[in-house]
Design an enzyme around this catalytic site. Structure first.
Site, short mmCIF file in Angstrom:
data_model
loop_
_atom_site.label_atom_id
_atom_site.label_comp_id
_atom_site.label_asym_id
_atom_site.label_seq_id
_atom_site.Cartn_x
_atom_site.Cartn_y
_atom_site.Cartn_z
N ALA A 13 29.04 -18.64 58.29
CA ALA A 13 30.45 -18.34 58.06
C ALA A 13 30.70 -17.00 57.38
O ALA A 13 31.84 -16.67 57.07
CB ALA A 13 31.10 -19.45 57.24
N SER A 14 29.66 -16.21 57.15
CA SER A 14 29.87 -14.96 56.43
C SER A 14 30.26 -13.80 57.34
O SER A 14 30.60 -12.72 56.86
CB SER A 14 28.59 -14.59 55.64
OG SER A 14 27.50 -14.36 56.52
N VAL A 64 19.35 -23.54 57.68
CA VAL A 64 19.58 -24.82 58.37
C VAL A 64 18.33 -25.35 59.06
O VAL A 64 18.31 -26.50 59.51
CB VAL A 64 20.73 -24.69 59.40
CG1 VAL A 64 22.04 -24.39 58.69
CG2 VAL A 64 20.42 -23.63 60.45
N TYR A 155 17.68 -18.78 74.14
CA TYR A 155 19.07 -18.93 73.72
C TYR A 155 19.82 -19.92 74.62
O TYR A 155 20.52 -20.82 74.13
CB TYR A 155 19.76 -17.56 73.77
CG TYR A 155 21.17 -17.55 73.26
CD1 TYR A 155 21.45 -17.63 71.89
CD2 TYR A 155 22.24 -17.43 74.14
CE1 TYR A 155 22.76 -17.60 71.42
CE2 TYR A 155 23.55 -17.39 73.67
CZ TYR A 155 23.80 -17.48 72.31
OH TYR A 155 25.09 -17.45 71.86
N ALA A 157 18.56 -22.30 76.44
CA ALA A 157 18.04 -23.65 76.20
C ALA A 157 18.64 -24.26 74.95
O ALA A 157 19.02 -25.44 74.92
CB ALA A 157 16.52 -23.61 76.09
N LYS A 159 21.54 -23.53 73.54
CA LYS A 159 22.97 -23.79 73.69
C LYS A 159 23.23 -24.93 74.67
O LYS A 159 24.19 -25.69 74.50
CB LYS A 159 23.68 -22.51 74.15
CG LYS A 159 23.63 -21.39 73.11
CD LYS A 159 24.24 -21.82 71.78
CE LYS A 159 24.36 -20.67 70.79
NZ LYS A 159 24.99 -21.06 69.52
#
Length: 245
Positions: A13-14, A64, A155, A157, A159
């Site tokens: 979120a930055s 994360v 990427y 894969a 998503k």
């Protein structure tokens, strides 16, 4: 306000899409947990913008990929701000390269952040969602997850995995008042696409002949986070100017 008395946790979120989403949710009444990695100051700047709107905001550093770090962060957010109502899994990276030349470390990193990170955060938050019998989970996918893209095996894969995961979560948790949906952006004006110029042939594939703005994605996120979408789950909304039509 559509999100008054709601608390939203937004990863990545930055900057970019995550920042736009966090600000949009705050504009509509939500207090925001700003999850970031990297430099602290951009995250604190987002918090200051949110606080200027009269909403609460706090920044939390969290990788994360690490389950324990995610669990500790969700616990801290709940203690600091209150029960979480909205989760936006936006954290993501790219490590592009052709399949035959792609380093396995680059493949693993993209899957670990983009997909496993969303899994960790969703699992950590859904315990609270299930107890309160309410929650909105919004996963930021990509049209690459719908149609693929040369040079982005990892990427695409990750998503596509988000879309499949969201459908499964929707089926598992729908009976407890929890909605889980995806947004699939196309070409959006962010740091990831800053090298794409107006005369780029790629944009000629977009029926609307232009790139979208982060606010376009943020508006879709607001809809999915609000009561307006209470009977929508397992869906993927494209924000792509018609590219994947």
């Amino acid at each position: 306000m559509k999100l008054e008395n709601k608390i939203a946790l937004v990863t990545g979120a930055s900057q970019g899409l995550g920042k736009a989403i966090a600000l949009k949710l705050a504009e509509n009444g939500a207090d925001i947990a700003v999850i970031y990695v990297g430099p602290e100051e951009p995250a604190l700047a987002v918090c200051r913008e949110i606080e200027a709107m009269g909403r609460r905001a706090k920044a939390y550093f969290c990788d994360v990929r690490e389950e324990e770090a995610v669990n500790d962060t969700v616990k801290a957010v709940t203690e600091d701000l209150g029960k979480i109502h909205i989760l936006v899994n936006n954290a993501g990276v790219t490590r592009d390269g052709l399949l035959v030349k792609m380093d396995e470390k680059d493949y693993d990193m993209v899957l670990d952040i983009n997909l496993k990170g969303a899994f960790h955060m969703t699992r950590a938050c859904c315990r609270g969602f299930m107890r309160q019998r309410y929650g909105k989970i919004i996963n930021i996918s990509s049209i690459a997850g719908l149609v693929g893209n040369a040079g982005q095996v990892n990427y695409a894969a990750s998503k596509a995995g988000l879309i499949g995961m969201s459908k499964s979560v929707a089926k598992e948790l729908g009976g407890r008042g929890i909605c889980c949906n995806c947004i699939a952006p196309g070409f959006i004006e962010t740091d990831m696409t800053k090298d794409i110029k107006e005369d780029n042939p790629l944009l000629q594939q977009v029926p609307m002949r232009k790139m979208g703005k982060p606010e376009d994605v943020a508006n879709a996120a607001l809809f999915l986070a609000s009561p307006d979408s209470d009977y929508i789950t397992g869906e993927t909304i494209r924000v792509d100017g018609g590219l994947a039509t």
